[in-house]
Write a protein that holds these residues in place. Structure first.
Motif, short mmCIF file in Angstrom:
data_model
loop_
_atom_site.label_atom_id
_atom_site.label_comp_id
_atom_site.label_asym_id
_atom_site.label_seq_id
_atom_site.Cartn_x
_atom_site.Cartn_y
_atom_site.Cartn_z
N MET A 21 0.85 -1.19 0.00
CA MET A 21 0.00 0.00 0.00
C MET A 21 0.88 1.24 0.00
O MET A 21 1.77 1.38 0.85
CB MET A 21 -0.92 0.01 1.23
CG MET A 21 -1.74 1.29 1.37
SD MET A 21 -2.85 1.25 2.80
CE MET A 21 -4.14 0.16 2.19
N ALA A 22 0.67 2.12 -0.95
CA ALA A 22 1.42 3.37 -1.00
C ALA A 22 1.21 4.17 0.28
O ALA A 22 0.09 4.23 0.81
CB ALA A 22 0.98 4.20 -2.21
N ASP A 23 2.27 4.73 0.81
CA ASP A 23 2.27 5.59 2.01
C ASP A 23 2.15 4.82 3.31
O ASP A 23 2.16 5.43 4.39
CB ASP A 23 1.17 6.66 1.95
CG ASP A 23 1.26 7.51 0.69
OD1 ASP A 23 2.38 7.96 0.39
OD2 ASP A 23 0.24 7.71 0.02
N ALA A 24 2.03 3.48 3.24
CA ALA A 24 2.04 2.68 4.47
C ALA A 24 3.50 2.39 4.84
O ALA A 24 4.29 1.96 4.00
CB ALA A 24 1.28 1.38 4.29
N LEU A 25 3.85 2.63 6.09
CA LEU A 25 5.21 2.36 6.55
C LEU A 25 5.36 0.92 7.01
O LEU A 25 6.44 0.36 6.97
CB LEU A 25 5.57 3.31 7.70
CG LEU A 25 5.54 4.80 7.36
CD1 LEU A 25 5.90 5.62 8.60
CD2 LEU A 25 6.50 5.12 6.21
N TYR A 26 4.25 0.33 7.47
CA TYR A 26 4.27 -1.05 7.93
C TYR A 26 2.84 -1.58 7.91
O TYR A 26 1.89 -0.84 7.59
CB TYR A 26 4.87 -1.16 9.35
CG TYR A 26 4.57 0.00 10.26
CD1 TYR A 26 5.52 1.02 10.46
CD2 TYR A 26 3.34 0.13 10.90
CE1 TYR A 26 5.24 2.10 11.27
CE2 TYR A 26 3.06 1.20 11.72
CZ TYR A 26 4.00 2.18 11.90
OH TYR A 26 3.74 3.27 12.70
N TYR A 27 2.71 -2.86 8.25
CA TYR A 27 1.40 -3.52 8.18
C TYR A 27 1.15 -4.26 9.49
O TYR A 27 2.05 -4.87 10.06
CB TYR A 27 1.38 -4.51 7.01
CG TYR A 27 1.71 -3.88 5.69
CD1 TYR A 27 0.74 -3.24 4.93
CD2 TYR A 27 3.03 -3.89 5.23
CE1 TYR A 27 1.07 -2.64 3.72
CE2 TYR A 27 3.36 -3.29 4.02
CZ TYR A 27 2.38 -2.66 3.27
OH TYR A 27 2.71 -2.06 2.09
N ARG A 28 -0.10 -4.21 9.93
CA ARG A 28 -0.51 -4.95 11.12
C ARG A 28 -1.25 -6.20 10.69
O ARG A 28 -2.29 -6.13 10.04
CB ARG A 28 -1.39 -4.12 12.04
CG ARG A 28 -1.77 -4.86 13.33
CD ARG A 28 -2.49 -3.98 14.32
NE ARG A 28 -1.66 -2.87 14.76
CZ ARG A 28 -0.76 -2.95 15.72
NH1 ARG A 28 -0.55 -4.11 16.35
NH2 ARG A 28 -0.07 -1.89 16.07
N LEU A 29 -0.68 -7.36 11.05
CA LEU A 29 -1.29 -8.66 10.75
C LEU A 29 -1.83 -9.25 12.04
O LEU A 29 -1.10 -9.37 13.03
CB LEU A 29 -0.25 -9.60 10.14
CG LEU A 29 -0.64 -11.07 10.02
CD1 LEU A 29 -1.82 -11.26 9.07
CD2 LEU A 29 0.56 -11.90 9.56
N GLN A 30 -3.10 -9.63 12.02
CA GLN A 30 -3.73 -10.28 13.16
C GLN A 30 -4.32 -11.61 12.72
O GLN A 30 -4.96 -11.70 11.67
CB GLN A 30 -4.84 -9.40 13.76
CG GLN A 30 -4.33 -8.10 14.35
CD GLN A 30 -5.45 -7.25 14.94
OE1 GLN A 30 -6.60 -7.33 14.50
NE2 GLN A 30 -5.12 -6.42 15.91
N VAL A 31 -4.08 -12.64 13.54
CA VAL A 31 -4.66 -13.97 13.30
C VAL A 31 -5.28 -14.44 14.61
O VAL A 31 -4.60 -14.44 15.65
CB VAL A 31 -3.61 -14.98 12.84
CG1 VAL A 31 -4.26 -16.35 12.58
CG2 VAL A 31 -2.88 -14.50 11.59
#
Length: 312
Positions: free
Chosen positions: A53-63
């Motif tokens: 994703m443009a402009d996202a610095l990181y991603y939050r993954l939840q399981v």
């Protein structure tokens, strides 16, 4: 007329400010790629994958298991800076979701479900956690870690320096019920390691083979090239030294004429290059400098000779 002049003066300031304004991603949503929604599988190891994703610095993954509206277990709630994450799960029902984040906003979550069925241990592959592949260490103590694999009662860890060609002469070949093992390496060198899960009747596939290097020897002493010792030079001054074979980076010191007081607060400098342009000093001023090298394992070598030069 005054307003027009004011706007002309203000436009460069607005443009400069815009470079520091972080775009909001609050109205966006991640595009998920894998696993497919409502996937039913007997593979315990899953690769969670999504579009950047443009402009996202990181991603939050939840399981979670079984669902986000009725959580009995949280398996993952982690921030990562890549668009892919591999994780090993037990058989069960799961929901997972991902959103992009930056310093001031977060996108909407994209969500999917997943079902994993029990299967033969021999169909599964064990997942390593530590050490990272290609790690270089300066101490002989190494900590190995891996993820639990459903159906396993013990784990076999093998460490070798000859690509596992002869199991009778490996550095380590042990079983443990734990998910962690500490080893003291016997000698400097390049090692390979792998782990598999076992029970009374079956063995899993071996994990991916990883490598590590035990290096307790510091790199060679750099040899200064230019300027020559006590040379009269013009600014800017190119400070150049030889490339050290196993160096990962260099520490450059520039001093006042006493050869002990750092020239200013920017020294020492850590560099990967083998030269620096020094553009300071007054005519007649004497400047001293020296360099030392660090390798990938963090070992530090001896300092080069201390040289001086005079600004003309």
């Amino acid at each position: 007329m005054k307003n027009k002049r004011f706007l002309i003066l203000l436009l460069p300031l607005l443009a400069a400010c815009s470079e520091f304004i972080e775009p909001s991603i609050g109205s966006r949503e991640i595009g998920l790629l894998a696993p497919a929604n409502r996937l039913e599988t007997n593979s315990y190891q899953q690769t969670f994958w999504w579009n950047p994703m443009a402009d996202a610095l990181y991603y939050r993954l939840q399981v979670v298991s079984p669902r986000f509206d009725s959580v009995s277990k949280v398996l993952l709630d982690t921030l990562i800076n890549k668009d892919k994450f591999v994780y090993t799960l037990d058989p069960g029902k799961y929901e997972w979701r991902v959103r992009g984040e930056n310093g001031s906003s977060a996108s909407a979550y994209a969500q999917r479900s997943l079902v994993i069925y029990p299967s033969s241990l021999s169909d599964q592959e064990l997942q390593l956690s530590l050490p990272s592949n290609g790690l270089s260490v300066s101490k002989p103590q190494v900590r190995y870690e891996w993820l639990k694999l459903f159906g396993a009662t013990t784990y076999r860890l093998q460490v070798d320096r000859n690509n596992f060609l002869d199991e009778k002469s490996m550095d380590l070949n042990i079983t443990t019920e734990n998910l962690v093992f500490l080893q003291t390496l016997s000698a400097e060198g390049n090692y390979q390691f792998r782990v598999r899960a076992e029970n009374a009747t079956q063995n899993s596939k071996w994990s991916t083979i990883r490598t590590l290097t035990y290096d307790a020897t510091g790199p060679e002493r750099p040899v200064l090239s230019t300027p020559l010792n006590r040379q009269l030079v013009s600014r800017p001054v190119r400070l150049v030294w030889n490339k050290v074979a196993d160096a990962d980076k260099y520490e450059l010191w520039v001093y006042k004429s006493d050869g002990d007081t750092p020239y200013n607060s920017s020294y020492p400098k850590i560099l990967t290059a083998t030269e620096l342009s020094f553009d300071a000093g007054d005519p007649g001023e004497v400047v001293a400098w020296r360099v030392r090298a660090f390798d990938k394992a963090g070992n530090v070598g001896a300092y080069s000779e201390l040289r001086t030069f005079t600004i003309q």
